[in-house]
Design a protein around this motif. Structure first.
Motif, short mmCIF file in Angstrom:
data_model
loop_
_atom_site.label_atom_id
_atom_site.label_comp_id
_atom_site.label_asym_id
_atom_site.label_seq_id
_atom_site.Cartn_x
_atom_site.Cartn_y
_atom_site.Cartn_z
N MET A 35 0.89 -1.28 -0.07
CA MET A 35 -0.08 0.09 0.20
C MET A 35 0.84 1.32 -0.07
O MET A 35 2.02 1.49 0.64
CB MET A 35 -1.13 -0.09 1.09
N LYS A 36 0.47 2.23 -0.70
CA LYS A 36 1.33 3.51 -0.81
C LYS A 36 0.68 4.57 -0.18
O LYS A 36 -0.42 4.86 -0.39
CB LYS A 36 1.40 3.88 -2.38
N ILE A 37 1.23 4.85 0.85
CA ILE A 37 0.43 5.85 1.96
C ILE A 37 1.41 7.28 1.97
O ILE A 37 2.45 7.13 2.19
CB ILE A 37 0.52 5.14 3.41
N LEU A 38 0.31 8.26 2.23
CA LEU A 38 1.19 9.61 2.14
C LEU A 38 0.64 10.04 3.60
O LEU A 38 -0.69 10.15 3.43
CB LEU A 38 0.90 10.51 0.85
N PHE A 39 1.44 10.55 4.26
CA PHE A 39 0.75 11.60 5.55
C PHE A 39 1.52 12.81 5.48
O PHE A 39 2.72 12.96 5.15
CB PHE A 39 1.71 10.81 6.73
N LEU A 40 0.62 13.88 5.39
CA LEU A 40 0.67 15.18 5.51
C LEU A 40 0.71 15.95 6.94
O LEU A 40 -0.22 15.83 7.43
CB LEU A 40 0.09 15.99 4.40
N GLY A 41 1.78 16.66 7.31
CA GLY A 41 1.84 17.40 8.42
C GLY A 41 0.89 18.47 8.65
O GLY A 41 -0.01 18.74 7.62
N ASP A 42 0.86 19.06 9.85
CA ASP A 42 -0.30 19.97 10.18
C ASP A 42 -0.29 20.99 9.09
O ASP A 42 0.54 21.87 8.66
CB ASP A 42 0.47 20.62 11.37
N VAL A 43 -1.50 21.29 8.63
CA VAL A 43 -2.03 22.18 7.30
C VAL A 43 -2.06 23.61 8.50
O VAL A 43 -2.96 23.72 9.31
CB VAL A 43 -3.26 21.92 6.89
N VAL A 44 -1.43 24.46 7.84
CA VAL A 44 -1.65 25.64 8.58
C VAL A 44 -2.41 27.00 7.92
O VAL A 44 -1.73 27.39 6.87
CB VAL A 44 -0.34 26.31 9.18
N TRP B 244 1.97 9.77 -8.14
CA TRP B 244 2.50 8.70 -7.09
C TRP B 244 1.65 7.44 -7.00
O TRP B 244 2.12 6.49 -6.29
CB TRP B 244 2.75 9.31 -5.69
N GLY B 245 0.60 7.45 -7.58
CA GLY B 245 -0.13 6.18 -7.36
C GLY B 245 -0.66 5.90 -5.87
O GLY B 245 -0.65 4.92 -5.49
N LEU B 246 -1.06 7.03 -5.22
CA LEU B 246 -1.28 6.68 -3.74
C LEU B 246 -2.64 6.04 -3.43
O LEU B 246 -3.59 6.13 -4.14
CB LEU B 246 -1.41 8.08 -3.15
N ASP B 247 -2.50 5.02 -2.23
CA ASP B 247 -3.74 4.47 -2.00
C ASP B 247 -4.37 5.04 -0.87
O ASP B 247 -5.66 4.78 -0.89
CB ASP B 247 -3.26 3.18 -1.71
N PHE B 248 -3.83 5.77 0.04
CA PHE B 248 -4.32 6.35 0.98
C PHE B 248 -3.62 7.57 1.59
O PHE B 248 -2.40 7.61 1.53
CB PHE B 248 -4.51 5.30 2.10
N VAL B 249 -4.42 8.63 1.83
CA VAL B 249 -3.53 9.91 2.24
C VAL B 249 -4.37 10.34 3.56
O VAL B 249 -5.49 10.42 3.75
CB VAL B 249 -3.86 10.78 1.23
N VAL B 250 -3.44 10.50 4.57
CA VAL B 250 -3.74 11.11 5.88
C VAL B 250 -3.20 12.42 5.95
O VAL B 250 -2.18 12.66 5.56
CB VAL B 250 -3.25 10.26 7.06
N VAL B 251 -4.05 13.65 6.27
CA VAL B 251 -3.78 14.76 6.58
C VAL B 251 -3.78 15.22 7.89
O VAL B 251 -5.16 15.06 8.42
CB VAL B 251 -4.29 15.79 5.64
N ASN B 252 -3.02 15.95 8.76
CA ASN B 252 -3.33 16.43 10.10
C ASN B 252 -3.79 18.06 9.64
O ASN B 252 -2.95 18.82 9.24
CB ASN B 252 -1.91 16.54 10.84
N GLU C 123 5.83 3.00 1.79
CA GLU C 123 5.20 1.77 1.16
C GLU C 123 5.15 0.58 2.14
O GLU C 123 6.21 0.45 2.67
CB GLU C 123 5.99 1.46 -0.34
N THR C 124 3.91 -0.06 2.09
CA THR C 124 3.77 -1.18 3.11
C THR C 124 3.64 -2.55 2.41
O THR C 124 3.28 -2.53 1.02
CB THR C 124 2.89 -1.05 3.87
N ASP C 125 3.95 -3.74 2.97
CA ASP C 125 3.54 -5.09 2.32
C ASP C 125 2.43 -5.48 2.82
O ASP C 125 2.09 -5.44 4.03
CB ASP C 125 4.86 -5.88 2.91
N ASP C 126 1.43 -5.57 1.76
CA ASP C 126 0.14 -6.12 2.32
C ASP C 126 -0.04 -7.27 3.09
O ASP C 126 -0.87 -7.42 3.87
CB ASP C 126 -0.78 -6.24 0.95
N ARG C 127 0.79 -8.13 2.99
CA ARG C 127 0.84 -9.45 3.70
C ARG C 127 1.12 -9.24 5.15
O ARG C 127 0.34 -9.82 6.09
CB ARG C 127 1.63 -10.58 3.13
N THR C 128 2.16 -8.49 5.53
CA THR C 128 2.83 -8.44 6.65
C THR C 128 2.31 -7.03 7.49
O THR C 128 2.24 -6.88 8.62
CB THR C 128 4.29 -8.40 6.86
#
Length: 271
Positions: free
Chosen positions: A1-10, A29-37, A245-250
């Motif tokens: 899984m391709k994960i993007l985390f973005l820091g504090d939006v000001v 970037w073919g992102l699968d999941f995006v987390v935004v603070n 980037e994470t391994d889906d199995r583990t």
């Protein structure tokens, strides 16, 4: 899984950078999941319902908050109507909303997102963050229902963030720090397979004092006296965060790369 985390939006600058750039990053970037603070997205203090909708419409799958979670009072009501917003696990037992939730990406893979507040140097006491996170990770072990798990550690002390990274190593895919608005240079995959970065930095104008127009903070440091309220700086913003980037199995992290897009910081991006 391709994960993007973005820091504090000001402030407005941070919101504009998310609105203008996140959709393109998802595609490129073919992102699968995006987390935004998003806890500083509205006037630098808290998040309104209107601005939360803007961040979600721009491409965020989940928004985390922080110690300013409910500074904007309409969030007290809105958070219970919008499951994609996560407040800190240990904020207060009576607080609305949830501190952790299991989400699905477009392919149906499950990702746990949790946020917790630290205790060191914070303005008010919060419950133990380590036991709070431990309970959630035990309930959602990697390799079980959750293909990935991300923990947003929102606090002042770098040592407390590092301790949380090691506490979660092998049990979370990503542990990333927020709150101090300054990106650290220690992105790494820990021995147990957890991607870690002490602070993701902010999505805001870095020609500032941690996102605020520099005149008033400098006045207070130099004279010891305040004259005006802090206001967010509104120059060109840099998107700052962590790509993993994470391994889906583990559920373990294969790699992690700090992200700097636009604005004044030296650009960095996944290869």
């Amino acid at each position: 899984m391709k994960i993007l985390f973005l820091g504090d939006v000001v402030g407005r600058a941070g919101r504009a950078a998310i609105s203008g750039q996140l959709a393109k990053l998802r595609a490129d970037w073919g992102l699968d999941f995006v987390v935004v603070n998003g806890e500083n997205a509205s006037s630098g203090m808290g998040l309104t319902a209107e601005h939360a909708k803007l961040l979600l419409d721009a491409g965020a799958d989940c928004i985390t908050l922080g110690d300013h979670a409910f500074d904007q009072k309409d969030m007290l009501r809105f958070i219970d109507t919008e499951p994609r917003i996560i407040r800190p696990l240990n904020y207060a037992k009576e607080a609305p909303g949830r501190g952790a939730r299991l989400f699905s990406d477009a392919r149906g893979r499950k990702i746990l997102v949790a946020q917790v507040l630290g205790q060191v140097f914070m303005k008010r006491p919060f419950d133990d963050p380590f036991s709070a996170v431990d309970a959630v990770l035990r309930k959602h072990p990697l390799g079980g229902l959750a293909q990935a798990a991300l923990v947003d550690m929102h606090c002042e002390a770098t040592s407390e963030k590092m301790a949380m990274g090691h506490w979660c190593d092998g049990r979370a895919s990503v542990v990333v720090g927020t709150h101090t608005h300054v990106p650290t240079a220690d992105a790494m995959v820990l021995p147990g397979g957890t991607a870690y970065m002490t602070d993701a930095g902010m999505c805001g104008d870095y020609h500032s004092v941690i996102g605020m127009d520099k005149a008033e903070p400098m006045r207070r440091f130099i004279t010891g006296m305040g004259k005006e309220r802090f206001t967010p700086a509104n120059g060109e913003a840099t998107l700052s965060g962590l790509y993993t980037e994470t391994d889906d199995r583990t559920g373990k992290a294969r790699l992690c790369v700090p992200v700097r897009v636009g604005g004044r910081l030296i650009p960095a991006r996944p290869v």
